[in-house]
Design an enzyme around this catalytic site. Structure first.
Site, PDB file in Angstrom:
ATOM      1  N   HIS A   1      -1.763  12.997 -71.548  1.00 42.69           N
ATOM      2  CA  HIS A   1      -2.124  11.596 -71.316  1.00 42.69           C
ATOM      3  C   HIS A   1      -1.234  10.634 -72.084  1.00 42.69           C
ATOM      4  O   HIS A   1      -1.189   9.450 -71.789  1.00 42.69           O
ATOM      5  CB  HIS A   1      -3.595  11.335 -71.655  1.00 42.69           C
ATOM      6  CG  HIS A   1      -3.888  11.210 -73.119  1.00 42.69           C
ATOM      7  ND1 HIS A   1      -3.646  12.199 -74.037  1.00 42.69           N
ATOM      8  CD2 HIS A   1      -4.419  10.189 -73.834  1.00 42.69           C
ATOM      9  CE1 HIS A   1      -4.013  11.809 -75.242  1.00 42.69           C
ATOM     10  NE2 HIS A   1      -4.480  10.595 -75.162  1.00 42.69           N
TER      11      HIS A   1
ATOM     12  N   ASN B   1     -10.053  10.356 -69.705  1.00 41.70           N
ATOM     13  CA  ASN B   1     -11.210  10.895 -70.440  1.00 41.70           C
ATOM     14  C   ASN B   1     -12.340  10.956 -69.428  1.00 41.70           C
ATOM     15  O   ASN B   1     -13.024   9.950 -69.193  1.00 41.70           O
ATOM     16  CB  ASN B   1     -11.643   9.925 -71.561  1.00 41.70           C
ATOM     17  CG  ASN B   1     -10.921  10.120 -72.865  1.00 41.70           C
ATOM     18  OD1 ASN B   1     -10.116  11.023 -73.025  1.00 41.70           O
ATOM     19  ND2 ASN B   1     -11.230   9.276 -73.826  1.00 41.70           N
TER      20      ASN B   1
ATOM     21  N   MET C   1       2.871   1.409 -78.188  1.00 42.13           N
ATOM     22  CA  MET C   1       3.628   0.202 -78.397  1.00 42.13           C
ATOM     23  C   MET C   1       5.034   0.517 -78.929  1.00 42.13           C
ATOM     24  O   MET C   1       5.188   1.154 -79.957  1.00 42.13           O
ATOM     25  CB  MET C   1       2.863  -0.622 -79.421  1.00 42.13           C
ATOM     26  CG  MET C   1       3.388  -1.979 -79.658  1.00 42.13           C
ATOM     27  SD  MET C   1       2.343  -2.792 -80.861  1.00 42.13           S
ATOM     28  CE  MET C   1       2.553  -1.758 -82.292  1.00 42.13           C
TER      29      MET C   1
END
Lengths: 395, 141, 80
Positions: A318, A257, A295
């Protein structure tokens, strides 16, 4: 957001909304020479030790308390401050995008509210989709490139850290969103969406924001370096070896970012433009691109390409995007179940609060494999290594 | 909970963000309830005791701007003081407000989600003291 | 907006600048079939918004993890 856009230096804009609130949210990848077989038996101990070493969670007190002068130095020098004060080593700097410091940061353009928030937060993980993960290499897809990064075999243990500029960065982004709302009126710029408030790049407002954004970027680089140091120390305690003996070197560290003033070929000639990457990673030829999965899902290291320079201003994705809202994820999955599900997959996890695990349930994210296949297929970054999580720490 | 007016509720919002609506008979009450909604995203407010307090003053260009700045201040206070808040007392005077935020030290077990900012997406504040006040806010998390 | 997107190669899609009012440059999306199929209309509209800003250089590029929009499971948050 998952987009990249470039703006002309003379008549283009610069936008806080197109950078993202978590300025320089990014990823660090650290390798080790440990195998999953060695680490798994000690994973519970390791995760617990990391939880003690690295403050995480909303409002968590950091372990470092900086004076105003020290904070200003972090904002200007980035990782250079870190190494000077015993966090990380020079080589970490060389393995970081922009050498861990954007030149031209100006602490006087960062508000006192932002500084109050950042003063005690250096070396904290935060919360939300930020995490620290231990991973095992599942596939070495490009042995030549990954070999050059010190990653050579399946089951090699890697560490990925996903974090940003914390409260300081969020405040800078908010402060300049507001000031750009006024700039839009002052300079009579039509914008289709209030969140795309901006200022002419070469105006005072635009340059003030750029200088503050650089400061927040440097804070994030330093934040991740401090945590890298503590990760190394924790591994040393648990495995009774030095981090150098365990080859715990930084593979690479990236931003996803951020706004960069970069040279690109536009209409046949080289020009410097303001490249806005919001949820996008720089993808330069033969430079690593780090994609942290969420996760419980895979992560990748890819290789940047010349094709990315032609097609996407040297950019790639990303990570996986959200397919389900956080409320939906909490409703659908309950933290306790997620912890069990992760354990069944062989992943130890620790979070401040079980609900946090539910928010970030892997099912809530778009399949990372399809995202990676897309960028690989388009040639803007090519698969080199695939990793799977074996231990997770979340705020 | 019958007879008690709804203070806030969460509604359909952008996939990666959180949206809520807050209500109040007066603007001050609306601001208190909006802060409660915000706080409930950051922490488990029912476990947070309102035993310590922080006083703040906030200004804005107009009421909308004041609400934006007020919520931003609450977010900042969590970081600055390492505290969670479960009650608010707000007194609005024109385009300024004074508030007391009640809470306690931020305990990890009460930690939920980092709110990065209040956004301008669908940001709305409307109403008056006769009909009541309502706001819609999207938070970037 | 999604219906105006044209495929230009196996992994690239184009939304030409005439697709909506005030769009200054083309928008491109990098996505395979699976990702493109799952892309929400709001995400594509958001991309075209960026293409309306002054001094924007062609093209604005959406990456396969672009995500936005209203999702049907976004409902009331209730704490445990």
């Amino acid at each position: 957001m998952g987009a990249v856009s470039a703006f002309d230096a003379e008549n283009g804009i610069i936008s806080s909304g197109l950078c993202g609130f978590d300025i320089n949210c990014g990823v660090n990848a650290i390798r080790t020479n440990l195998t999953a077989a060695e680490v798994r038996p000690k994973m519970r101990q390791l995760v617990d030790a990391l939880f003690r070493a690295i403050p995480c969670g909303v409002g968590a007190r950091g372990k470092l308390k900086l004076t105003p002068d020290q904070l200003d130095e972090v904002l200007v020098k980035g990782m250079g401050w870190g190494v000077k004060n015993g966090y990380g080593v020079k080589e970490d700097i060389a393995r970081t995008e922009d050498n861990g410091c954007m030149e031209g940061a100006d602490p006087s353009k960062v508000s006192s509210l932002a500084k109050q928030r950042g003063r005690d937060q250096l070396g904290t993980l935060g919360a939300g989709n930020h995490f620290l993960e231990m991973q095992r290499v599942s596939d070495v897809i490009d042995p030549k490139f990954s070999g050059s990064l010190g990653i050579n075999r399946k089951d090699q243990v890697m560490i990925m850290l996903h974090c940003g500029s914390r409260g300081l960065g969020h405040q800078v982004a908010t402060d300049y969103l507001k000031s750009q709302e006024e700039a839009v009126r002052k300079y009579k710029i039509w914008i289709p969406d209030r969140q795309l408030a901006c200022a002419p790049a070469n105006s005072k407002e635009g340059q003030d924001f750029f200088a503050a954004m650089k400061a927040a970027t440097n804070y994030s680089f330093t934040n991740r370096l401090v945590m890298t140091q503590w990760i190394r120390e924790t591994f040393e305690q648990v495995f009774a070896r030095t981090w150098q003996e365990m080859d715990m070197h930084t593979v690479y560290a990236i931003c996803h970012n951020v706004i960069k003033f970069e040279e690109h070929k536009i209409g046949g000639e080289k020009k410097k433009v303001y490249v806005h990457r919001k949820g996008a990673t720089r993808s330069f030829p033969d430079i690593p691109v780090l994609i942290a999965g969420t996760m419980g899902t895979a992560s990748y290291i890819l290789r940047g390409t010349e094709a990315a320079m032609e097609k996407s201003f040297g950019s790639s994705c990303h990570g996986a995007g959200r397919a389900m809202s956080r409320e939906g994820a909490i409703r659908k999955f309950w933290g306790g179940r997620i912890k069990e599900e992760l354990l069944k997959k062989g992943i130890e996890s620790r979070a401040t609060n079980p609900q946090v695990l539910a928010e970030e349930a892997p099912h809530a994210y778009k399949d990372v494999e399809e995202v990676i296949n897309s960028v690989h297929g388009a040639g803007i970054s090519l698969k080199a290594v695939r990793m799977e999580p074996i231990g997770v720490l979340k705020g | 909970m019958s007879g008690e007016a709804m203070k806030y509720k969460f509604v359909k919002g952008p996939t990666s963000d959180v949206k809520f609506e807050a209500y109040g008979h007066s603007a001050s009450e609306l601001f208190e309830n909006a802060a409660l909604a915000l706080s409930s995203v950051m922490c488990s407010i029912r476990n947070v005791k309102p035993k310590d307090s922080i006083e703040v003053s906030v200004e804005g260009r107009d009421m909308q701007d004041l609400l934006f700045n007020w919520l931003g201040e609450v977010i900042a206070l969590v970081d600055i003081h390492s505290m969670f808040f479960s009650a608010f007392k707000v007194k609005i005077n024109g385009n300024k407000l004074k508030a007391t935020c009640y809470g306690e030290e931020a305990k990890p077990k009460n930690s939920l989600t980092v709110v990065k900012s209040v956004t301008y997406h669908d940001f709305r504040l409307e109403g008056d003291d006769k009909r009541g006040w309502k706001a819609a806010v999207v938070l970037d998390i | 907006m999604k219906e105006k997107v044209k495929r230009i190669s196996d992994f690239e899609w184009l939304l030409p600048k005439g697709s909506r009012d005030k769009m200054r440059v083309d928008a491109k999306i990098i996505a395979n079939d699976a990702v493109f199929g799952a892309l929400e209309d709001d995400a594509i509209t958001q991309l075209t918004n960026v293409a309306c800003l002054p001094g924007v250089i062609e093209p604005v590029v959406g990456l396969p993890d672009m995500h936005w929009g209203l999702h049907s499971t976004g409902i009331r948050l209730s704490a445990p």
